[in-house]
Write a protein that holds these residues in place. Structure first.
Motif, PDB file in Angstrom:
ATOM      1  N   UNK A   1       0.847  -1.192   0.000  1.00 41.63           N
ATOM      2  CA  UNK A   1       0.000   0.000   0.000  1.00 41.63           C
ATOM      3  C   UNK A   1       0.883   1.244   0.000  1.00 41.63           C
ATOM      4  N   UNK A   2       0.677   2.105  -0.971  1.00 42.72           N
ATOM      5  CA  UNK A   2       1.410   3.372  -1.047  1.00 42.72           C
ATOM      6  C   UNK A   2       0.552   4.439  -0.380  1.00 42.72           C
ATOM      7  N   UNK A   3       1.056   5.037   0.688  1.00 42.90           N
ATOM      8  CA  UNK A   3       0.279   5.918   1.556  1.00 42.90           C
ATOM      9  C   UNK A   3       0.909   7.310   1.532  1.00 42.90           C
ATOM     10  N   UNK A   4       0.098   8.352   1.309  1.00 48.04           N
ATOM     11  CA  UNK A   4       0.688   9.690   1.280  1.00 48.04           C
ATOM     12  C   UNK A   4      -0.247  10.772   1.752  1.00 48.04           C
TER      13      UNK A   4
ATOM     14  N   UNK B   1       2.707  -4.472   3.755  1.00 47.45           N
ATOM     15  CA  UNK B   1       3.757  -3.452   3.696  1.00 47.45           C
ATOM     16  C   UNK B   1       3.142  -2.129   3.262  1.00 47.45           C
ATOM     17  N   UNK B   2       3.420  -1.080   4.042  1.00 50.10           N
ATOM     18  CA  UNK B   2       2.975   0.267   3.692  1.00 50.10           C
ATOM     19  C   UNK B   2       4.212   1.136   3.458  1.00 50.10           C
ATOM     20  N   UNK B   3       4.238   1.805   2.309  1.00 45.72           N
ATOM     21  CA  UNK B   3       5.274   2.800   2.038  1.00 45.72           C
ATOM     22  C   UNK B   3       4.629   4.167   2.222  1.00 45.72           C
ATOM     23  N   UNK B   4       5.048   4.879   3.259  1.00 48.10           N
ATOM     24  CA  UNK B   4       4.452   6.180   3.587  1.00 48.10           C
ATOM     25  C   UNK B   4       5.307   7.294   3.010  1.00 48.10           C
TER      26      UNK B   4
ATOM     27  N   UNK C   1       4.239  -3.951   8.150  1.00 48.05           N
ATOM     28  CA  UNK C   1       5.513  -3.231   8.165  1.00 48.05           C
ATOM     29  C   UNK C   1       5.369  -1.873   7.481  1.00 48.05           C
ATOM     30  N   UNK C   2       6.172  -0.915   7.959  1.00 52.55           N
ATOM     31  CA  UNK C   2       6.180   0.424   7.384  1.00 52.55           C
ATOM     32  C   UNK C   2       7.569   0.786   6.866  1.00 52.55           C
ATOM     33  N   UNK C   3       7.605   1.422   5.692  1.00 52.28           N
ATOM     34  CA  UNK C   3       8.786   2.158   5.223  1.00 52.28           C
ATOM     35  C   UNK C   3       8.352   3.623   5.171  1.00 52.28           C
ATOM     36  N   UNK C   4       9.032   4.469   5.905  1.00 46.43           N
ATOM     37  CA  UNK C   4       8.675   5.889   5.959  1.00 46.43           C
ATOM     38  C   UNK C   4       9.622   6.685   5.072  1.00 46.43           C
TER      39      UNK C   4
END
Length: 574
Positions: free
Chosen positions: A84-87, A140-143, A163-166
């Protein structure tokens, strides 16, 4: 009449340095002075400045945790996890999401994007967004452009096995979130050589690192990776980050990409803005960014991403028209609230005598308070906070004046706040409604005790003096190559003394002055415009000398292009 301005001359470099550089480059000494003022003192410096290349970008793996981020994404792709691409819902956030989503959709088994609702979820990572990820099987979320202070929410995601990648560019708090990777060049332990990337800029470094680590685009790496830089150029312009160092390279090539009009979403916005020429940073700030921003301000940031990733012309046109209508609605709301804000200040003795402005109205539209804060700062020239009520909480935006760090001032009031974050000149904050009055008094106390009196007067920083007869074709050809202009590399401001207008002075539009200006009885005159300065016409009369500070720009009208002086201020000689 507009607010009085201070004129300040920039320090002039040593003559031997500018003379040597002018000789090496074969340019006017005025131009070499402008270069030295920008830290360019050698032929090699100038070559990098005027002829940037993508090979000059920094190695993305110099950024702390980049190796961990790439490894986790490779694992997710290899094991066919859902990503999931989160912004955030502003321009920087939505362009960052569109960029990273557009890249990784080519490699991920299942990928989607998520923009939080400004009104229901507020800024940044939300529990609602994390619950959405859990309910829909995203591991997995890429914020992007958010998350650097979302410690509690990241812990919650970890408890759900997500999991998060910030990827953020805002100032970190005392402790970093417990994410798999935290990419933020402003981390104290990050040695990345450039710490002024936009949120989309950090996202770009992530896809660059992934592409390099997986030997993608081996036929022509720089050409393929540059295809994503249109997103970055728009984010750089909209988020007002310095256009120096690596940002200058990213903006330069991003503008080239934008002006090729390959991406349907941007092409649709340009068509709706009736822009047929090549875009500049200024065009993005005043025409492109407001339309993208309007989606998140009035409707949903998802609409902006839908437009930016539109695959076909018809899809982009449909999405673009929807956003253009939303932008028209935003303008109406913004105009109404700004008028109310002006009235509140004009009717309050406290506010009129204060060194800061804090306004609260529980009926104001949350989506435009940042714009209103900017307008108030421009009109009254004081650090400004504009608040409204949302879900029982006062929330809003802060804007500052040159050289004053509004983030630090807000931080000094942190015991009254629920959340805050941002930059030196712009920030967001929330607090309990019952704390608004206490915040207003505390903020005014902090600002009064820390702001210098001179900061409360707008300053025009003058690069150097210029005679009008020095504005020749070669001079302007070189001057144009100083672009892209923006913070850290503003369009040079010149001063010319003892100029006159030749009797052609007239008011155009609602409040603008147009005239032809000449100097020292020269026959040649220059078309000039002074925006929002009609009142000055009362103090400049035919053939009476006055001084001007201005930029030299191209003006396009009815298909023809000519040089004009854009006047920033006028002072009449005694």
């Amino acid at each position: 009449m507009s607010i009085q301005k201070r004129w300040k001359d920039k320090d002039q470099p040593q003559a031997e340095v500018t003379t040597r550089l002018a000789s090496e480059l074969g340019i006017d000494s005025i131009l070499s002075t402008l270069l030295v003022q920008r830290g360019i003192t050698t032929y090699d410096d100038a070559k990098i400045f005027f002829r940037p290349t993508l090979s000059q970008m920094h190695d993305p793996f110099l950024m702390k945790d980049m190796d961990k981020a790439v490894e986790r994404i490779e694992q997710a792709i290899g094991e066919k996890e859902s990503i999931l691409i989160y912004g955030d819902y502003d321009v920087d956030g939505t362009t960052a999401v569109a960029l990273v989503y557009s890249f990784f959709k080519n490699y991920a088994h299942r990928i989607a994007y998520y923009i939080p609702d400004r009104y229901k979820e507020g800024y940044g990572i939300s529990f609602t967004g994390i619950d959405y990820a859990a309910e829909n099987g995203f591991s997995l979320i890429i914020a992007l452009d958010c998350g650097i202070k979302a410690n509690e929410k990241i812990d919650y995601a970890n408890s759900l096995g997500i999991d998060f990648i910030i990827c953020d560019h805002h100032r970190p708090g005392e402790f970093l979130p417990n994410a798999v990777a935290v990419l933020d060049p402003k981390r104290e332990d990050c040695d990345y050589p450039f710490d002024e990337l936009s949120g989309a800029g950090v996202g770009f470094k992530l896809i660059e690192a992934f592409a390099r680590n997986n030997n993608l685009f081996s036929d022509n790496f720089e050409k393929h990776i540059a295809e994503y830089l249109d997103f970055v150029a728009v984010s750089i312009a909209a988020d007002i980050v310095p256009i120096t160092g690596e940002n200058r390279i990213l903006a330069h090539f991003g503008l080239l990409q934008l002006n090729q009009r390959k991406r349907q979403g941007f092409k649709a916005i340009m068509d709706l803005s009736n822009i047929k020429r090549d875009l500049s940073i200024s065009d993005i700030v005043f025409n492109i960014a407001p339309r993208i921003n309007a989606a998140g301000r009035i409707d949903s940031g998802n609409k902006a991403v839908e437009l930016l990733i539109s695959a076909t012309q018809s899809e982009a046109f449909l999405n673009g028209n929807g956003i253009d209508s939303t932008n028209t609605e935003r303008k109406s709301i913004d105009t109404h609230i700004t008028a109310q804000a002006y009235a509140m200040i004009d009717e309050s003795d406290f506010l009129k005598s204060s060194k800061s402005t804090v306004l609260f109205n529980n009926e104001w539209h949350k989506g435009v308070v940042g714009i209103v804060a900017s307008r108030l700062t421009e009109k009254y020239y004081r650090p400004t906070v504009v608040l409204t009520e949302s879900d029982g909480i006062a929330s809003g935006s802060a804007r500052s004046v040159k050289d004053f760090d509004v983030y630090n001032a807000i931080e000094a009031c942190s015991d009254l706040l629920e959340q805050f974050g941002g930059h030196k000149y712009a920030a967001g904050l929330t607090m309990k409604v019952e704390n608004v009055e206490a915040f207003k008094l505390r903020f005014e106390e902090v600002v009064s005790n820390t702001i210098l009196e001179e900061m409360l007067t707008p300053e025009i920083e003058i690069d150097c003096e210029l005679r009008l007869d020095q504005i020749e074709p070669k001079f302007f050809r070189v001057l144009k190559q100083f672009a892209p202009f923006g913070p850290g590399n503003m369009s040079p401001i010149f001063i010319s003394r003892g100029v006159i207008h030749n009797g052609s002075l007239r008011v155009v539009g609602s409040n603008h002055l147009k005239m032809e200006i000449s100097q020292d009885n020269e026959k040649k005159s220059f078309p000039s415009i002074a925006f929002n300065m009609a009142s000055v016409s009362e103090i400049i009369t035919n053939y009476k000398p006055f001084d001007i500070v201005y930029t030299v720009e191209e003006n396009e009208w009815n298909g023809s292009i000519n040089l004009q002086l854009v006047i920033k201020d006028i002072k009449v000689n005694d």
